[in-house]
Every structure is written in C-alpha cells, then in structure tokens.
Design a protein around this motif. Structure first.
Motif, PDB file in Angstrom:
ATOM      1  N   PHE A 259       0.821  -1.206   0.000  1.00  0.00           N
ATOM      2  CA  PHE A 259       0.000   0.000   0.000  1.00  0.00           C
ATOM      3  C   PHE A 259       0.857   1.259   0.000  1.00  0.00           C
ATOM      4  CE2 PHE A 259      -2.660  -3.358   1.614  1.00  0.00           C
ATOM      5  CZ  PHE A 259      -3.879  -3.117   1.005  1.00  0.00           C
ATOM      6  N   ASP A 260       0.277   2.345  -0.492  1.00  0.00           N
ATOM      7  CA  ASP A 260       0.958   3.639  -0.511  1.00  0.00           C
ATOM      8  C   ASP A 260       0.516   4.431   0.713  1.00  0.00           C
ATOM      9  OD1 ASP A 260       2.478   5.783  -1.290  1.00  0.00           O
ATOM     10  OD2 ASP A 260       1.029   6.540  -2.750  1.00  0.00           O
ATOM     11  N   GLY A 261       0.919   3.945   1.888  1.00  0.00           N
ATOM     12  CA  GLY A 261       0.489   4.572   3.129  1.00  0.00           C
ATOM     13  C   GLY A 261       1.636   4.731   4.099  1.00  0.00           C
ATOM     14  N   GLU A 262       1.299   4.929   5.363  1.00  0.00           N
ATOM     15  CA  GLU A 262       2.313   5.056   6.411  1.00  0.00           C
ATOM     16  C   GLU A 262       2.382   3.750   7.188  1.00  0.00           C
ATOM     17  OE1 GLU A 262       3.984   7.975   9.865  1.00  0.00           O
ATOM     18  OE2 GLU A 262       1.939   8.329   9.184  1.00  0.00           O
ATOM     19  N   ARG A 263       3.591   3.202   7.259  1.00  0.00           N
ATOM     20  CA  ARG A 263       3.771   1.963   8.006  1.00  0.00           C
ATOM     21  C   ARG A 263       3.520   2.234   9.484  1.00  0.00           C
ATOM     22  NH1 ARG A 263       8.761  -2.269   7.091  1.00  0.00           N
ATOM     23  NH2 ARG A 263       8.162  -3.837   8.643  1.00  0.00           N
ATOM     24  N   GLU A 308      -0.207  -0.934   7.363  1.00  0.00           N
ATOM     25  CA  GLU A 308      -0.106   0.407   6.789  1.00  0.00           C
ATOM     26  C   GLU A 308      -1.421   1.143   6.979  1.00  0.00           C
ATOM     27  OE1 GLU A 308       2.059   1.602   3.415  1.00  0.00           O
ATOM     28  OE2 GLU A 308       2.799  -0.402   2.993  1.00  0.00           O
ATOM     29  N   GLY A 309      -1.299   2.395   7.421  1.00  0.00           N
ATOM     30  CA  GLY A 309      -2.448   3.274   7.466  1.00  0.00           C
ATOM     31  C   GLY A 309      -2.556   3.955   6.114  1.00  0.00           C
ATOM     32  N   VAL A 310      -3.712   3.830   5.476  1.00  0.00           N
ATOM     33  CA  VAL A 310      -3.883   4.345   4.120  1.00  0.00           C
ATOM     34  C   VAL A 310      -5.012   5.374   4.110  1.00  0.00           C
ATOM     35  CG1 VAL A 310      -4.242   3.740   1.703  1.00  0.00           C
ATOM     36  CG2 VAL A 310      -3.203   2.066   3.254  1.00  0.00           C
ATOM     37  N   GLN A 323       1.349  11.400   0.121  1.00  0.00           N
ATOM     38  CA  GLN A 323       1.512  12.821   0.447  1.00  0.00           C
ATOM     39  C   GLN A 323       0.287  13.373   1.166  1.00  0.00           C
ATOM     40  OE1 GLN A 323       2.258  11.310  -2.389  1.00  0.00           O
ATOM     41  NE2 GLN A 323       3.666  12.478  -3.677  1.00  0.00           N
ATOM     42  N   GLU A 324      -0.903  12.902   0.782  1.00  0.00           N
ATOM     43  CA  GLU A 324      -2.129  13.380   1.419  1.00  0.00           C
ATOM     44  C   GLU A 324      -2.196  12.931   2.879  1.00  0.00           C
ATOM     45  OE1 GLU A 324      -4.284  15.433  -0.174  1.00  0.00           O
ATOM     46  OE2 GLU A 324      -2.801  15.360  -1.781  1.00  0.00           O
ATOM     47  N   LEU A 325      -1.672  11.746   3.140  1.00  0.00           N
ATOM     48  CA  LEU A 325      -1.689  11.216   4.502  1.00  0.00           C
ATOM     49  C   LEU A 325      -0.858  12.073   5.445  1.00  0.00           C
ATOM     50  CD1 LEU A 325      -2.737   8.828   6.209  1.00  0.00           C
ATOM     51  CD2 LEU A 325      -0.624   7.630   5.663  1.00  0.00           C
ATOM     52  N   MET A 326       0.152  12.756   4.918  1.00  0.00           N
ATOM     53  CA  MET A 326       1.020  13.568   5.762  1.00  0.00           C
ATOM     54  C   MET A 326       0.299  14.769   6.373  1.00  0.00           C
ATOM     55  SD  MET A 326       3.925  12.108   6.206  1.00  0.00           S
ATOM     56  CE  MET A 326       2.847  10.665   6.409  1.00  0.00           C
ATOM     57  N   HIS A 327      -0.906  15.078   5.855  1.00  0.00           N
ATOM     58  CA  HIS A 327      -1.713  16.123   6.492  1.00  0.00           C
ATOM     59  C   HIS A 327      -2.151  15.697   7.893  1.00  0.00           C
ATOM     60  CE1 HIS A 327      -2.035  18.775   3.025  1.00  0.00           C
ATOM     61  NE2 HIS A 327      -2.294  17.733   2.263  1.00  0.00           N
ATOM     62  N   ARG A 328      -2.071  14.397   8.158  1.00  0.00           N
ATOM     63  CA  ARG A 328      -2.461  13.894   9.476  1.00  0.00           C
ATOM     64  C   ARG A 328      -1.382  14.147  10.532  1.00  0.00           C
ATOM     65  NH1 ARG A 328      -6.631  10.171   9.751  1.00  0.00           N
ATOM     66  NH2 ARG A 328      -6.313  10.513  11.973  1.00  0.00           N
ATOM     67  N   CYS A 406      -2.548   0.757  -5.073  1.00  0.00           N
ATOM     68  CA  CYS A 406      -1.364   0.349  -4.310  1.00  0.00           C
ATOM     69  C   CYS A 406      -0.094   0.641  -5.104  1.00  0.00           C
ATOM     70  CB  CYS A 406      -1.426  -1.143  -3.984  1.00  0.00           C
ATOM     71  SG  CYS A 406      -2.819  -1.592  -2.938  1.00  0.00           S
ATOM     72  N   GLU A 407       1.052   0.513  -4.422  1.00  0.00           N
ATOM     73  CA  GLU A 407       2.346   0.740  -5.079  1.00  0.00           C
ATOM     74  C   GLU A 407       2.806  -0.482  -5.857  1.00  0.00           C
ATOM     75  OE1 GLU A 407       5.039   3.843  -2.693  1.00  0.00           O
ATOM     76  OE2 GLU A 407       4.818   1.928  -1.676  1.00  0.00           O
ATOM     77  N   GLY A 408       2.402  -1.654  -5.424  1.00  0.00           N
ATOM     78  CA  GLY A 408       2.866  -2.890  -6.038  1.00  0.00           C
ATOM     79  C   GLY A 408       2.698  -4.028  -5.066  1.00  0.00           C
ATOM     80  N   LEU A 409       3.737  -4.856  -4.919  1.00  0.00           N
ATOM     81  CA  LEU A 409       3.682  -6.019  -4.037  1.00  0.00           C
ATOM     82  C   LEU A 409       4.896  -6.073  -3.122  1.00  0.00           C
ATOM     83  CD1 LEU A 409       2.778  -8.829  -6.648  1.00  0.00           C
ATOM     84  CD2 LEU A 409       1.167  -7.494  -5.253  1.00  0.00           C
TER      85      LEU A 409
END
Length: 596
Positions: A259-263, A308-310, A323-328, A406-409
């Motif tokens: 996922f493209d999130g924060e671990r 991952e938090g997405v 990048q959008e998650l960084m607003h958190r 997602c980013e991939g696997l």
C-alpha cells in the motif's frame, strides 16, 4: 575520572571534543569502547542518551522544550553577560555551543564555590527541564539550565548547549554504538549479534548499554518484546521482475499488496492502544481513528501488529497518495484532519500476541495468527495475499494491486521468520516502475550543498545526495540535484538544514566531490531520474560494476516529497541501486535493436 557510580561531565566533554576531529569510523568506535569501559554501568544509559542529544528513546516522545532564546537567557544569567552580548556571540560564531563556551570564558560573575558537573547531575537536571510545565515553566527551565552553566567549565558549556539544542554532530550512529558495546562488554565484534538483537526488540540503546555493562551478554537475554515499546521493523530488498524474485527465493512465495500509506506498528494492552511509525516515533495522537479501529478490531487484548495506514477519499472510497496522509501529522487540528483524510488500516504481520513472541515463527504461521485475531471490518483489513510460483500470475496480481491504488507487491518467503531491524531477501518489493528505465523513485540523503547563483543567491542552488551503504555503514554519493525545487522549497530547505551544518565532510560520508557546505546525514528526499549510469565521480557501488567507476543518477529531479518518515539509514541502499542498474542493463540487452 569516575566515582560513586558517576562520571565527571568534563570527561565526556573532552571525549566529545576528540570525536569531532575524527573522520575514521574505526577510530570513533575505539574511542567509544574506551569511554564505555571507563564509565560506571549505573550511568551508561545516560551517557548514551546524552551522546544522541536526547533523554530517552524517541518512542517515549519527551522533548526538552527549550528554544534558542530560552537557552541564551540561561547562558546570560549564569555568565553575567547581557543577553544582547550573548546573542551577539551567537551571531558571530554561528554555533550556540561556541557562544556558550565564549560566554563562560568572559563571565563577569565571580563564583565563590563551584560544584563540578557530573553526567548524572546534567542528565537529571535536564529531565527536570523537560518535565517543567504550567505557569512559570519557562522561568523554571531557565533557572535549571543556568544552574548547570554556572558550574560549567568553558568546554563543558560548549557541549551542554549543543546537547540542549540537539546539535552535537558527533557522527555517532546507532550501529557504531552497538559495535563498541559488543567489544567493550563481549570481548569481540562477534558479540554484536546478541547486542543488536536486544536493541532490535527494545529500540532502546540506553537500556541495552546499561544492561550489558551491568549484567554482560547473558543479561541482554532478559530484554524481550514488550507491548508499549516498539521493535525495529523488518525491511525489504527489491528486484525488478517476478521472475527475478522467484529465481532468488525459489519455490512458492507469498505475494502481498504494497500500500501507498504510512507503516504503522500498533500496540494494544487492554483498552490502551499506541501507534508507532516506521521510525519508531509515537504517532498515537495523530491517529485517534486508528486507535479506535485497533481497539474494536483486534480480538487479542495483548498484541503488537504491523500494517499500513492508508488515507482514502470518504466520498469515493478510493485510496489517496502518501503525500495526502502527511496532512495527518499535525499537532493541532487533528479532528479536522481526521475528517478530511480518514484512514483505513491494512495489517500484514503479527509480532506478538497473547504472551507469545511471533518473530521466531515462520511467515505462514504468523499470517494464520493474524487472521485469527483481526475482526475484518470497513476500516480494519488484512493485506490481500496470494501464494504463487508463477511469474505471470504474480504480474497479474501486481497489476490488480496497482489498479486499486497500491504501489505494487511485497513478496515474502513463506518459511521466513521476522528479523527485527534487518533488511533481507526473504522480503522483496516489486513495483510496476521497475520494469522501465529508472521511472521508480529513490530516497536519498542530503550530505552537502552548493551555493546558489542568480535567482538562487542566498540559498542553496543544488544538493549533493547519497545512498546508504550497509556494508560500511557510510553514505556514498550518487548525484547532485538542483531541479524540481520551488522557490519556497529552496527557502525552506535552506532554513531547515542550518541545524545540520558542519565545517567538514562528515566521517560517514564518502565523496570525491567537494561541496560548498557539508551536513550531518539526516534529511531524506525522494528523487526521480532518467537512468542510472556509470560515473568516475560518484562513490556509490565504486568498482562493483566496473573498476574505477561508481553509479550515478542521470537527470535527477526532486519530486517534492520530503521523506520525514525515513531516517538516513532507511534511505535507498547502494545494493538496491546496483540491482536496479543491472536490471536496467538486462532490459536494454533484451530489447531488439532497430531493424533486427
């Protein structure tokens, strides 16, 4: 000298001064070994924390809460010099430590009795500074700091001020400390494995130092995984195609969505839930929704899970980019940010549950336990996974993941254990971009800068970037980048990097290029380039591909992404660059030439 379980702070200051002059990592390690052997075990944790410019491990989240103005007030109060004079010294010298040192040399107040500073006194006084709160807290902090500077010799004042501001710049990495502890208390570097294991499961260098000094290597076995204390995450290598991954791993593999999130490392003990970042920061306050998701979605009331938090669009349900998650990551306005950028949690591993350490269990057993303890719901999920030995099937699964945002696997060896703190081939990242020439981004460390000209006068015009070399624990240069920065970026970077400026190349930086300004390797940025090429100038993978050449990025540009979630050792590694280069060469060779 040391006595009664303490050490004169002057001894530590003298060691710090010698460390500043060293450019060899081996010499730095030898100096630490000598210091650790001389220090009483009772305060070795305090020495290690102070050496890192902190009071506790990062996950505790305690800060001194002292700004430059407040520190200058304390120096003024102790020395008898006016605050204007102290500020003038700081402006002139550009180093708050040197300013404190000069203020002590020029002190106007005669002190009839000085009590020599000790490490324990400095540490406990700084603890009181950190804990001062409420009405009158600022004045209390000033008085406490002034009490230390009042008894400090000039050299002690230099390092005391730098510790308070977190600007020691000694070039001491965690792994250097681990090497020194292994030799000092285990006899040889072979003891490093035991020392490192204790660190990886505790993330507390001070605890490891004090324990091994007092109880030896055997004592480190008592340091176990504990809910509420994050463990250092396992990391993945990367390759560029399903076939390469299957050839590397052999047999059937487990492929999971990346996922493209924060671990996130989520700890639950009863109703108490804590969330830690990839860098082991306590980010619980930023994610009250994740706390509630874990509290209601984890069937185990005593567990550590990883995922991952997405961020997702509340209207469409579609994933939002990282990048959008960084607003958190706000101190204020958390509730509003939570509404604008809601988060779903996708778990992929269990580290500890119901009194059992699962890091020594194989992946498939951990996956089964994860499925047992997770109540899948609208915002609590387990990362989709498939078992495969077919590269085409893996390719299709990856395209499916990418289609869903997602980013991939991440491909995993089904029999692999969870190696805390390690980057191993039992986990391998696969992203779509690997299939084309350097369209994947890399995360590189800023190690130097070049003064700007023309419209960029007054700021840095370009930066020298490096990849991390795990084998030598150094940073090898890979490119000079000046493209992709907005005017605002250039101003912000210039200001942000001032705290990391040093007057010489950092001992852990390997560079053939001379920068105008050198930095402590700390800031990580994301970079995209056209391709990886051989270079006679840059030192990354020197001699690995061709004698007398390293690897460099051609036409690099900053993507606009500052990787605040990554430490310097988490940056793209030299090994990864070599693999990417070789993958690129294969593609070029396999592409039929025109007219063939």
């Amino acid at each position: 000298m040391s006595s009664n379980g303490d050490l004169q702070f002057s001894v530590l200051a003298e060691v710090f001064e010698r460390m500043e002059e060293i450019t060899s990592r081996n010499a730095l390690t030898d100096m630490l070994i000598d210091l650790f052997k001389r220090a009483p075990p009772e305060i070795l944790d305090e020495i290690v924390y102070l050496m890192q410019g902190k009071l506790y491990p990062d996950f505790v989240g305690v800060e001194l809460g002292v700004g430059e103005k407040l520190l200058l007030r304390a120096i003024s109060l102790a020395s008898g010099l006016s605050q204007e004079r102290v500020e003038e010294l700081y402006r002139k010298l550009g180093d708050i430590g040197r300013a404190a040192e000069e203020a002590e040399k020029s002190r106007k107040q005669v002190v009839l009795f000085r009590e020599p500073l000790t490490v324990h006194r400095v540490y406990t006084t700084l603890e009181r500074v950190a804990k001062a709160s409420g009405e009158g807290a600022q004045d209390s902090k000033v008085k406490l700091l002034a009490s230390l500077f009042n008894d400090a010799e000039p050299l002690e004042a230099r390092y005391l001020a730098r510790i308070v501001m977190g600007r020691l710049r000694l070039g001491v990495a965690d792994y250097t400390v681990l090497d020194a502890l292994a030799v000092a208390f285990g006899g040889t570097k072979e003891a490093r494995e035991v020392v490192e294991r204790a660190y990886n499961v505790s993330s507390d260098l001070g605890l490891v130092a004090r324990t091994v000094a007092a109880e030896g290597l055997e004592g480190l076995k008592s340091i176990r995984i504990t809910v509420g204390r994050p463990i250092r995450p396992m990391l993945a290598e990367r390759l560029s195609s399903p076939k390469e991954i299957l050839d590397k791993m052999g047999g059937k593999v487990a492929a999971e969505y990346k996922f493209d999130g924060e671990r996130m490392q989520v700890h639950r003990s009863g109703d108490r839930v804590m969330v830690f970042s990839r860098r082991l920061e306590n980010i619980t306050s930023h994610y009250p929704d994740v706390v509630e998701i874990a509290r209601t979605g984890l069937r185990s009331s005593d567990a550590i899970v990883e995922g991952e938090g997405v961020a997702f669009d509340a209207d469409t349900g579609e994933f939002l980019p990282f990048q959008e998650l960084m607003h958190r990551r706000r101190k204020y306005g958390v509730e509003k940010a939570m509404e604008e950028y809601p988060v779903s949690l996708y778990l992929f591993d269990v580290i500890y549950a119901d009194g059992v350490d699962y890091t020594t269990r194989p992946y498939m057993e951990r996956r089964k336990k994860l499925e047992e303890i997770v109540e899948v719901g609208e915002r609590m999920n387990i990362a989709p996974m498939m078992m495969t030995s077919d590269p085409d099937e893996m390719e299709r699964f990856m395209m499916e993941a990418i289609e869903k945002g997602c980013e991939g696997l991440v491909v995993k060896d089904p029999s692999s254990v969870y190696r805390a703190g390690a980057r191993e081939w039992s986990w391998i990242k696969l992203k779509r971009e690997y299939r084309s020439e350097m369209t994947d981004t890399v995360d590189l460390v800023i190690v130097g800068a070049f003064h700007g000209r023309g419209k960029r006068a007054g700021v840095y015009g370009a930066y020298l970037l490096a990849a991390y070399d795990q084998g030598s624990d150094t940073f090898k240069t890979v490119c000079k980048v000046g493209t992709g920065f907005t005017d605002e970026d250039l101003r912000n970077f210039h200001d942000m990097l001032q705290q990391y400026v040093i007057d010489h190349r950092h001992p852990r930086v390997d560079s053939k290029m001379d920068a105008d300004v050198w930095f402590v390797p700390q800031v990580v940025i994301e970079v995209l380039a056209a391709e990886i090429t051989l270079s006679p100038i840059h030192t990354a993978a020197w001699g690995a591909i061709r004698p007398g050449a390293g690897l460099a990025l051609r036409f690099p540009r900053y993507t606009g992404k500052l990787r605040t979630d990554k430490g310097p050792e988490d940056a793209t590694t030299v090994t990864e660059l070599v693999e990417m280069y070789r993958s690129q060469i294969k593609k070029i060779e396999e592409t039929p030439s025109e007219g063939s």
